[in-house]
Design a protein around this motif. Structure first.
Motif, short mmCIF file in Angstrom:
data_model
loop_
_atom_site.label_atom_id
_atom_site.label_comp_id
_atom_site.label_asym_id
_atom_site.label_seq_id
_atom_site.Cartn_x
_atom_site.Cartn_y
_atom_site.Cartn_z
N LEU A 16 1.23 6.58 10.42
CA LEU A 16 0.79 5.89 9.20
C LEU A 16 1.04 4.39 9.25
CD1 LEU A 16 1.94 8.51 6.54
CD2 LEU A 16 -0.41 7.95 7.20
N CYS A 17 2.19 3.98 9.76
CA CYS A 17 2.47 2.54 9.85
C CYS A 17 1.49 1.85 10.79
CB CYS A 17 3.90 2.30 10.31
SG CYS A 17 5.13 2.58 9.02
N SER A 33 3.94 -2.83 7.12
CA SER A 33 4.27 -1.76 8.04
C SER A 33 5.72 -1.86 8.52
CB SER A 33 3.31 -1.79 9.22
OG SER A 33 3.58 -0.76 10.10
N VAL A 86 6.53 8.11 3.01
CA VAL A 86 5.48 8.72 3.82
C VAL A 86 4.32 9.17 2.94
CG1 VAL A 86 4.95 10.73 5.27
CG2 VAL A 86 6.99 9.38 5.72
N PHE A 87 4.61 9.74 1.79
CA PHE A 87 3.57 10.22 0.89
C PHE A 87 2.70 9.06 0.37
CE2 PHE A 87 2.15 11.39 -3.42
CZ PHE A 87 1.37 12.50 -3.10
N GLY A 89 0.72 7.54 3.19
CA GLY A 89 -0.40 8.42 3.55
C GLY A 89 -1.58 8.24 2.62
N ILE A 90 -1.32 8.14 1.33
CA ILE A 90 -2.40 7.92 0.36
C ILE A 90 -3.06 6.56 0.59
CG2 ILE A 90 -2.88 7.53 -2.10
CD1 ILE A 90 -0.73 9.67 -2.69
N PHE A 133 4.94 11.28 11.73
CA PHE A 133 3.98 10.95 10.68
C PHE A 133 4.12 9.49 10.27
CE2 PHE A 133 2.01 12.41 6.47
CZ PHE A 133 0.74 12.42 7.01
N ILE A 175 -3.35 4.48 15.65
CA ILE A 175 -2.72 5.78 15.36
C ILE A 175 -2.45 6.53 16.66
CG2 ILE A 175 -3.11 8.05 14.32
CD1 ILE A 175 -4.56 6.49 12.02
N VAL A 233 -3.16 4.65 3.36
CA VAL A 233 -3.92 4.63 4.61
C VAL A 233 -5.21 5.43 4.46
CG1 VAL A 233 -3.90 5.33 7.05
CG2 VAL A 233 -1.94 4.13 6.08
N SER A 234 -5.15 6.54 3.78
CA SER A 234 -6.35 7.35 3.54
C SER A 234 -7.41 6.56 2.77
CB SER A 234 -5.97 8.62 2.78
OG SER A 234 -7.10 9.38 2.49
#
Length: 168
Positions: free
Chosen positions: A84-85, A114, A145-146, A149-150, A80, A40, A152-153
């Motif tokens: 994330l990727c 990715s 992106v959304f 993001g979920i 972002f 990151i 990766v989280s």
């Protein structure tokens, strides 16, 4: 093809190479979470360089709201997305160290996902810029992106559960 195999693949490989040769074999990397974090960080450096190149365009400075609007779009979008990727690749690399039998499969899955998501994101951004995207298609980059993001989280939470090799 251009967005996935040229742009997406090239950018993801460049960010990975920095981590691979700069940090991956360093003895300080002793926590599973280190790998996605360094990926990151590499992505943020890459996005910063990309943003410097974009904002050094003199035509943007003369536009009324150009720099402000573009800053917002680049943060939500490009910066972002890069983080994330790369975080996704880093998560799969981290898991691959603990499932040695499937190491290359895990790393390959991380890269393929990715690169594909990066390419699709860039494709729909380009359609939006050229103003040929439908209203629904203009939302696809935000959706990518959304969801990314979920994912990766969730993966980062799972990586935190992996036992560290640190002796301290």
């Amino acid at each position: 093809v251009k967005y996935i195999f040229i742009i997406g693949l090239t950018e993801e490989l460049l960010k990975y190479i920095v981590v691979r040769y700069g940090v991956l074999k360093n003895s300080c990397m002793d926590e599973p979470i280190d790998i996605p974090l360094y990926m990151i960080i590499s992505a943020l450096g890459f996005a910063t360089l990309e943003n410097i190149l974009v904002f050094s365009n003199p035509e943007l400075i003369n536009m009324a709201n150009g720099p402000i609007y573009l800053s917002l779009i680049r943060f939500i979008g490009a910066t972002f997305l890069h983080a994330l990727c790369s975080g996704l690749i880093g998560c799969f690399i981290a898991f691959s160290f603990y499932v040695l039998r499937f190491r290359w499969i895990l790393v390959s899955i991380g890269f393929i996902l990715s690169v594909f998501l990066h390419g699709i994101f860039d494709f729909y951004i380009e359609l939006s810029i050229m103003d040929i995207a439908t209203e629904t298609e203009k939302l696809y980059p935000l959706l990518i992106v959304f969801i990314l993001g979920i994912c990766v989280s969730i993966l980062l939470k799972e990586i935190r559960k992996i036992k560290s090799v640190c002796k301290i």
